[in-house]
Design a protein around this motif. Structure first.
Motif, PDB file in Angstrom:
ATOM      1  N   LYS A  73      43.274 -90.933  58.784  1.00  0.00           N
ATOM      2  CA  LYS A  73      44.539 -90.427  59.332  1.00  0.00           C
ATOM      3  C   LYS A  73      45.241 -91.497  60.168  1.00  0.00           C
ATOM      4  O   LYS A  73      46.467 -91.641  60.111  1.00  0.00           O
ATOM      5  N   LEU A  74      44.435 -92.234  60.929  1.00  0.00           N
ATOM      6  CA  LEU A  74      45.021 -93.319  61.730  1.00  0.00           C
ATOM      7  C   LEU A  74      45.622 -94.392  60.827  1.00  0.00           C
ATOM      8  O   LEU A  74      46.696 -94.937  61.120  1.00  0.00           O
ATOM      9  N   MET A  75      44.916 -94.688  59.737  1.00  0.00           N
ATOM     10  CA  MET A  75      45.425 -95.693  58.795  1.00  0.00           C
ATOM     11  C   MET A  75      46.738 -95.228  58.164  1.00  0.00           C
ATOM     12  O   MET A  75      47.601 -96.039  57.834  1.00  0.00           O
ATOM     13  N   LEU A  76      46.857 -93.919  58.014  1.00  0.00           N
ATOM     14  CA  LEU A  76      48.098 -93.358  57.465  1.00  0.00           C
ATOM     15  C   LEU A  76      49.226 -93.421  58.505  1.00  0.00           C
ATOM     16  O   LEU A  76      50.386 -93.672  58.166  1.00  0.00           O
ATOM     17  N   CYS A  77      48.846 -93.206  59.766  1.00  0.00           N
ATOM     18  CA  CYS A  77      49.850 -93.184  60.843  1.00  0.00           C
ATOM     19  C   CYS A  77      50.246 -94.589  61.298  1.00  0.00           C
ATOM     20  O   CYS A  77      51.364 -94.798  61.792  1.00  0.00           O
ATOM     21  N   GLU A 120      53.883 -98.811  63.389  1.00  0.00           N
ATOM     22  CA  GLU A 120      54.304-100.216  63.318  1.00  0.00           C
ATOM     23  C   GLU A 120      55.803-100.313  62.979  1.00  0.00           C
ATOM     24  O   GLU A 120      56.539-101.125  63.555  1.00  0.00           O
ATOM     25  N   MET A 121      56.214 -99.478  62.023  1.00  0.00           N
ATOM     26  CA  MET A 121      57.627 -99.473  61.618  1.00  0.00           C
ATOM     27  C   MET A 121      58.514 -99.016  62.775  1.00  0.00           C
ATOM     28  O   MET A 121      59.595 -99.585  63.012  1.00  0.00           O
ATOM     29  N   TYR A 122      58.053 -98.035  63.514  1.00  0.00           N
ATOM     30  CA  TYR A 122      58.823 -97.532  64.664  1.00  0.00           C
ATOM     31  C   TYR A 122      58.908 -98.611  65.748  1.00  0.00           C
ATOM     32  O   TYR A 122      59.955 -98.817  66.372  1.00  0.00           O
ATOM     33  N   SER A 123      57.793 -99.310  65.946  1.00  0.00           N
ATOM     34  CA  SER A 123      57.768-100.397  66.931  1.00  0.00           C
ATOM     35  C   SER A 123      58.728-101.516  66.510  1.00  0.00           C
ATOM     36  O   SER A 123      59.457-102.086  67.347  1.00  0.00           O
ATOM     37  N   LYS A 124      58.744-101.803  65.219  1.00  0.00           N
ATOM     38  CA  LYS A 124      59.656-102.823  64.686  1.00  0.00           C
ATOM     39  C   LYS A 124      61.110-102.404  64.929  1.00  0.00           C
ATOM     40  O   LYS A 124      61.955-103.227  65.335  1.00  0.00           O
ATOM     41  N   LEU A 125      61.387-101.120  64.690  1.00  0.00           N
ATOM     42  CA  LEU A 125      62.732-100.582  64.915  1.00  0.00           C
ATOM     43  C   LEU A 125      63.147-100.760  66.372  1.00  0.00           C
ATOM     44  O   LEU A 125      64.271-101.197  66.671  1.00  0.00           O
ATOM     45  N   ARG A 126      62.247-100.432  67.285  1.00  0.00           N
ATOM     46  CA  ARG A 126      62.553-100.545  68.723  1.00  0.00           C
ATOM     47  C   ARG A 126      62.825-102.014  69.099  1.00  0.00           C
ATOM     48  O   ARG A 126      63.748-102.302  69.870  1.00  0.00           O
ATOM     49  N   ASP A 127      62.016-102.907  68.520  1.00  0.00           N
ATOM     50  CA  ASP A 127      62.227-104.342  68.798  1.00  0.00           C
ATOM     51  C   ASP A 127      63.599-104.801  68.284  1.00  0.00           C
ATOM     52  O   ASP A 127      64.313-105.552  68.967  1.00  0.00           O
TER      53      ASP A 127
END
Length: 201
Positions: A133-137, A142-149
């Motif tokens: 589940k963590l691997m799925l999340c 990571e994508m959300y973190s990239k968006l914030r950056d």
């Protein structure tokens, strides 16, 4: 001399008669020996017959005693064997009881070990499921973190592309998680922020 021979012949004849009577008594049914005994009492040699009868009775008694002794010894031997068998059976019973006790003890340890193994396997499955589940999340985060950056560094156009990718590709894979719902609810605000800043800056 003649008289002596006659007496001897008579004595032999009487002895033979007595022997015949004794054999008849031994081999005849007791209900039918009346006439046989009568012939003894009718004769003159009653005393001698009684002596022979006593001798025959003693002989039979000895035979009976021998037979009894023989069978008694067999009986004693059988009892001795039975006692040995009983002793062996008791030993066997003790061994079975001891083996059963050991099996019960070792069986308890095995049951405990099996229970521990079961718990370990359950934990292993839970950990494995959690990792999956963590691997799925993780890509979503990571994508959300990239968006914030991207938004922080004011790269609004790439941020819009990342947001679109996040919304249509990544978030649907984890839509049943609560954090995903928070992200989905926040997407309109993020779009608005990106578009507004992209247009005016």
């Amino acid at each position: 001399m003649e008289r002596g021979k006659m007496a001897e012949a008579e004595s032999l004849e009487t002895a033979a008669e007595h022997e015949r009577i004794l054999r008849e008594i031994e081999s005849t049914d007791t209900a039918c020996i009346g006439p046989t005994l009568r012939s003894v009492y009718d004769g003159e040699e009653h005393g001698r017959f009684m002596e022979k009868l006593e001798t025959r009775i003693r002989n039979h008694d000895r035979e009976i005693e021998k037979m009894c002794n023989f069978h008694y010894q067999g009986f004693v031997d059988s009892i001795t064997e039975l006692l040995k068998v009983r002793g062996e059976a008791q030993k066997l019973k003790n061994q079975v009881t001891d083996t059963n006790r050991k099996l019960q003890h070792e069986g308890k340890e095995l049951v405990i070990a099996m229970e521990e193994l079961k718990q370990c396997r359950l934990q292993q499955r839970n950990i494995s499921a959690t990792v999956d589940k963590l691997m799925l999340c993780l890509p979503v985060l990571e994508m959300y973190s990239k968006l914030r950056d991207q938004m922080k560094t004011k790269r609004h156009y790439p941020a819009l592309k990342t947001l679109e990718h996040l919304e249509h590709t990544y978030l649907p894979q984890v839509s049943h998680y609560r954090f995903c719902k928070v992200m989905v609810d926040n997407i309109p605000n993020l779009y608005e922020s990106c578009l507004f800043k992209n247009c005016f800056f």
